[in-house]
Design an enzyme around this catalytic site. Sequence first.
Site, PDB file in Angstrom:
ATOM      1  N   PHE A 216       0.770  -1.247  -0.230  1.00  0.00           N
ATOM      2  CA  PHE A 216      -0.048   0.197  -0.077  1.00  0.00           C
ATOM      3  C   PHE A 216       0.864   1.388   0.114  1.00  0.00           C
ATOM      4  O   PHE A 216       0.394   2.481  -0.202  1.00  0.00           O
ATOM      5  CB  PHE A 216      -0.889   0.056   1.153  1.00  0.00           C
TER       6      PHE A 216
ATOM      7  N   LYS B 162      -1.033  -7.120  -9.434  1.00  0.00           N
ATOM      8  CA  LYS B 162      -2.195  -7.204  -8.304  1.00  0.00           C
ATOM      9  C   LYS B 162      -1.748  -6.116  -7.313  1.00  0.00           C
ATOM     10  O   LYS B 162      -0.912  -6.436  -6.348  1.00  0.00           O
ATOM     11  CB  LYS B 162      -2.018  -8.595  -7.890  1.00  0.00           C
TER      12      LYS B 162
ATOM     13  N   GLU C 138      -4.911  -3.869  -2.296  1.00  0.00           N
ATOM     14  CA  GLU C 138      -6.241  -3.427  -2.173  1.00  0.00           C
ATOM     15  C   GLU C 138      -6.758  -2.201  -1.387  1.00  0.00           C
ATOM     16  O   GLU C 138      -7.779  -2.077  -1.387  1.00  0.00           O
ATOM     17  CB  GLU C 138      -7.060  -5.005  -1.469  1.00  0.00           C
TER      18      GLU C 138
ATOM     19  N   SER D   4       5.234  -7.236   3.025  1.00  0.00           N
ATOM     20  CA  SER D   4       5.682  -7.347   4.547  1.00  0.00           C
ATOM     21  C   SER D   4       6.449  -8.899   4.466  1.00  0.00           C
ATOM     22  O   SER D   4       6.194  -9.877   3.500  1.00  0.00           O
ATOM     23  CB  SER D   4       4.539  -7.598   5.587  1.00  0.00           C
TER      24      SER D   4
ATOM     25  N   CYS E 199       9.441   1.852   3.619  1.00  0.00           N
ATOM     26  CA  CYS E 199      10.413   0.772   4.072  1.00  0.00           C
ATOM     27  C   CYS E 199      11.781   1.290   4.229  1.00  0.00           C
ATOM     28  O   CYS E 199      12.687   0.660   4.938  1.00  0.00           O
ATOM     29  CB  CYS E 199      10.502  -0.353   2.826  1.00  0.00           C
TER      30      CYS E 199
ATOM     31  N   GLU F  77       8.439  -4.027  13.270  1.00  0.00           N
ATOM     32  CA  GLU F  77       8.508  -2.998  12.227  1.00  0.00           C
ATOM     33  C   GLU F  77       7.318  -2.053  12.667  1.00  0.00           C
ATOM     34  O   GLU F  77       5.989  -2.651  12.709  1.00  0.00           O
ATOM     35  CB  GLU F  77       8.366  -3.339  10.746  1.00  0.00           C
TER      36      GLU F  77
HETATM   37  P1  NAD Z   1       1.474  -6.677   2.871  1.00  0.00           P
HETATM   38  O1  NAD Z   1       2.464  -7.920   2.860  1.00  0.00           O
HETATM   39  O2  NAD Z   1       0.495  -6.876   3.741  1.00  0.00           O
HETATM   40  O3  NAD Z   1       0.820  -6.581   1.352  1.00  0.00           O
HETATM   41  C1  NAD Z   1       1.466  -6.523   0.248  1.00  0.00           C
HETATM   42  C2  NAD Z   1       0.863  -7.387  -0.886  1.00  0.00           C
HETATM   43  O4  NAD Z   1       0.625  -8.755  -0.516  1.00  0.00           O
HETATM   44  C3  NAD Z   1      -0.510  -6.773  -1.120  1.00  0.00           C
HETATM   45  O5  NAD Z   1      -0.921  -6.670  -2.752  1.00  0.00           O
HETATM   46  C4  NAD Z   1      -1.543  -7.770  -0.486  1.00  0.00           C
HETATM   47  O6  NAD Z   1      -2.725  -7.903  -1.076  1.00  0.00           O
HETATM   48  C5  NAD Z   1      -0.876  -9.123  -0.706  1.00  0.00           C
HETATM   49  N1  NAD Z   1      -0.975 -10.175   0.452  1.00  0.00           N
HETATM   50  C6  NAD Z   1      -1.367  -9.717   1.641  1.00  0.00           C
HETATM   51  N2  NAD Z   1      -1.582 -10.909   2.276  1.00  0.00           N
HETATM   52  C7  NAD Z   1      -1.141 -11.789   1.302  1.00  0.00           C
HETATM   53  C8  NAD Z   1      -1.121 -13.400   1.695  1.00  0.00           C
HETATM   54  N3  NAD Z   1      -1.450 -13.976   2.907  1.00  0.00           N
HETATM   55  N4  NAD Z   1      -0.821 -13.924   0.639  1.00  0.00           N
HETATM   56  C9  NAD Z   1      -0.382 -13.428  -0.694  1.00  0.00           C
HETATM   57  N5  NAD Z   1      -0.588 -12.098  -0.866  1.00  0.00           N
HETATM   58  C10 NAD Z   1      -0.829 -11.255   0.164  1.00  0.00           C
HETATM   59  O7  NAD Z   1       2.387  -5.150   2.978  1.00  0.00           O
HETATM   60  P2  NAD Z   1       1.802  -3.913   3.179  1.00  0.00           P
HETATM   61  O8  NAD Z   1       1.127  -3.622   4.631  1.00  0.00           O
HETATM   62  O9  NAD Z   1       0.742  -3.617   2.105  1.00  0.00           O
HETATM   63  O10 NAD Z   1       2.899  -2.982   2.902  1.00  0.00           O
HETATM   64  C11 NAD Z   1       3.942  -2.819   4.056  1.00  0.00           C
HETATM   65  C12 NAD Z   1       5.088  -3.828   4.112  1.00  0.00           C
HETATM   66  O11 NAD Z   1       5.753  -3.577   2.880  1.00  0.00           O
HETATM   67  C13 NAD Z   1       6.121  -3.178   5.363  1.00  0.00           C
HETATM   68  O12 NAD Z   1       6.451  -4.452   5.884  1.00  0.00           O
HETATM   69  C14 NAD Z   1       7.358  -2.752   4.396  1.00  0.00           C
HETATM   70  O13 NAD Z   1       8.616  -2.714   4.939  1.00  0.00           O
HETATM   71  C15 NAD Z   1       6.992  -3.416   3.228  1.00  0.00           C
HETATM   72  N6  NAD Z   1       8.104  -2.685   1.950  1.00  0.00           N
HETATM   73  C16 NAD Z   1       9.226  -3.262   1.763  1.00  0.00           C
HETATM   74  C17 NAD Z   1       9.568  -2.519   0.698  1.00  0.00           C
HETATM   75  C18 NAD Z   1      10.983  -2.869   0.038  1.00  0.00           C
HETATM   76  O14 NAD Z   1      11.728  -2.437  -0.901  1.00  0.00           O
HETATM   77  N7  NAD Z   1      11.821  -3.619   1.088  1.00  0.00           N
HETATM   78  C19 NAD Z   1       9.069  -1.408  -0.025  1.00  0.00           C
HETATM   79  C20 NAD Z   1       7.754  -0.840   0.584  1.00  0.00           C
HETATM   80  C21 NAD Z   1       7.160  -1.679   1.651  1.00  0.00           C
END
Ligand code: NAD
Length: 500
Positions: free
Chosen positions: A150, A174, A177, A227, A282, A383
């Site tokens: 997000f 994808k 959401e 994440s 991040c 985090e």
């Molecule tokens: P998230 O993992 O909840 O969601 C990321 C994506 O995965 C979304 O599209 C979501 O719909 C999908 N998703 C969620 N649950 C899932 C599951 N069980 N199985 C498959 N797909 C699933 O992450 P978020 O809360 O949207 O973003 C924040 C996280 O992203 C933080 O941990 C942050 O550090 C990380 N992040 C990392 C970087 C990097 O470059 N290292 C950059 C930006 C964000």
Amino acid sequence: MTRSVPLFIEGRFVDSEASEWIDVTNPATDEVIARAPVTTDDEMARAIASAKAAQKDWAQVPVSDRARYVMRYQALLKEHHDDIARILAEETGKTFADAKGDVWRGIEVVEHAMGVPTHMLGETMEQVARNVDTTSWRHPLGVCAGITPFNFPAMIPLWMYPLAVACGNSFVLKPSEQDPLTPVRLAELWVEAGFPEGLLQVVHGRKEQVDTLLTHPDIKAISFVGSPTVGQHIYRTGTHHLKRVQCMVGAKNHTIVMPDANKEQALNALVGASCGAAGQRCMAISVAVFVGEETRGWVEDLKAAFEQIRPGSSDDPDAAFGPLISRGAKERVERILGTVEAEGGRLLLDGRGYEVSGYPDGYWVGPTLVDNVTAEMTCYQEEIFGPVLNVVHVDTLDDAIEFVNANAYGNGTSIFTDSGAAARKYRHETEVGQVGVNLPIPVPLPFFSFTGGKGSFYGDLHAYGKDAVRFYTETRTVIERWFESDIPDGHGPNMTINLG
Ligand code: NAD
């Protein structure tokens, strides 16, 4: 009526036949502004099939023509920079300036993708053996997929599909959401840029839709940002299905403040790097490691600097940052802050219960400063992803390095110092993938790669830069021998492995 977020499949924006929908809210007001479909199995299958069919023809399009499509896309993104940022600000709560920054960092990657003819050059070597030459070519993989978080709904999708498509692939995205409207706007401009139909597909949903991408035989590579727990599932499942996978995941980023640092620069940098985007980056700095006795007194000045900033709505020009993305995210941050004092920390500034006039239902957390943090505390272990800075005190640079290297993550870190020797020692000995010297957030521009390491990354090849070109292509090596007119030389066939 609430607006439905369209799918972008088979070259068209269509209303999904979904039976389940996900609310998209404005985080400053808690109002539902749209609803995103949980894409049906049939729609997923059609998106992937369309991407597969489109890629066959696209791979035959000359590389310089592919670059020209990307150039048109870059021009459109720049022309519509403000309007994309407005959509982004509404669904993420980011300040308008920060929303523009999100879009801009994505445009920079698109600019990098414009150079794809150069990026895809292979390698050649003449006379590797007598009359034998070797050439390596870069070939697209087929259909690639991206799953994005997000927190950067423009930048992170733009890390992925423009370069993947420029390399001759098609792409199924994808997006999160929680803020799908920005990626849909990016797809509208994609259509305007005139790309052939089917090269980009945008589907919405959650785990089930992602799992379809992870297991489908026609998807060749998966780029994920999000994440750690989800990243582990994606890496394991994707590689189990023999796909290429790159996962950029969570972080805990430290800034080392040496006693010889320019104090004002260091403290200002800490405020912006910890609270910017409400700490939902991040690469946010979430831990300041103050080195030596004399820097202890700097924490009061840091507190004063924190007191100068406040959150607000995206159209408030004086707001330093916006709300958190969701009520759940706010509650999570508040829960973690609730553990601080019982575990021995000092809440110098507590952002819980923050109110912004005119926005009683926003997901606000104010700037938060926690002193005397230790490695065992919950606020250090988790985090936080909120506008929170943890302060740790150590005696020496060696102690600081040991502290940082003991952390499981390795996305980014920085050091503020006047000493070249201290800076060199730090960059040499830290185990973190991206290091800043006298700047807080060391995010490389797109001609380098985004090289977060250790527990912040699963895979081999990173996002954008040369790594991403290698990720989205495979190398084919051709070894050629051309006989001279006086060959054969009468010695008969060569039965050894040696070509010479
Ligand atoms: P998230 O993992 O909840 O969601 C990321 C994506 O995965 C979304 O599209 C979501 O719909 C999908 N998703 C969620 N649950 C899932 C599951 N069980 N199985 C498959 N797909 C699933 O992450 P978020 O809360 O949207 O973003 C924040 C996280 O992203 C933080 O941990 C942050 O550090 C990380 N992040 C990392 C970087 C990097 O470059 N290292 C950059 C930006 C964000």
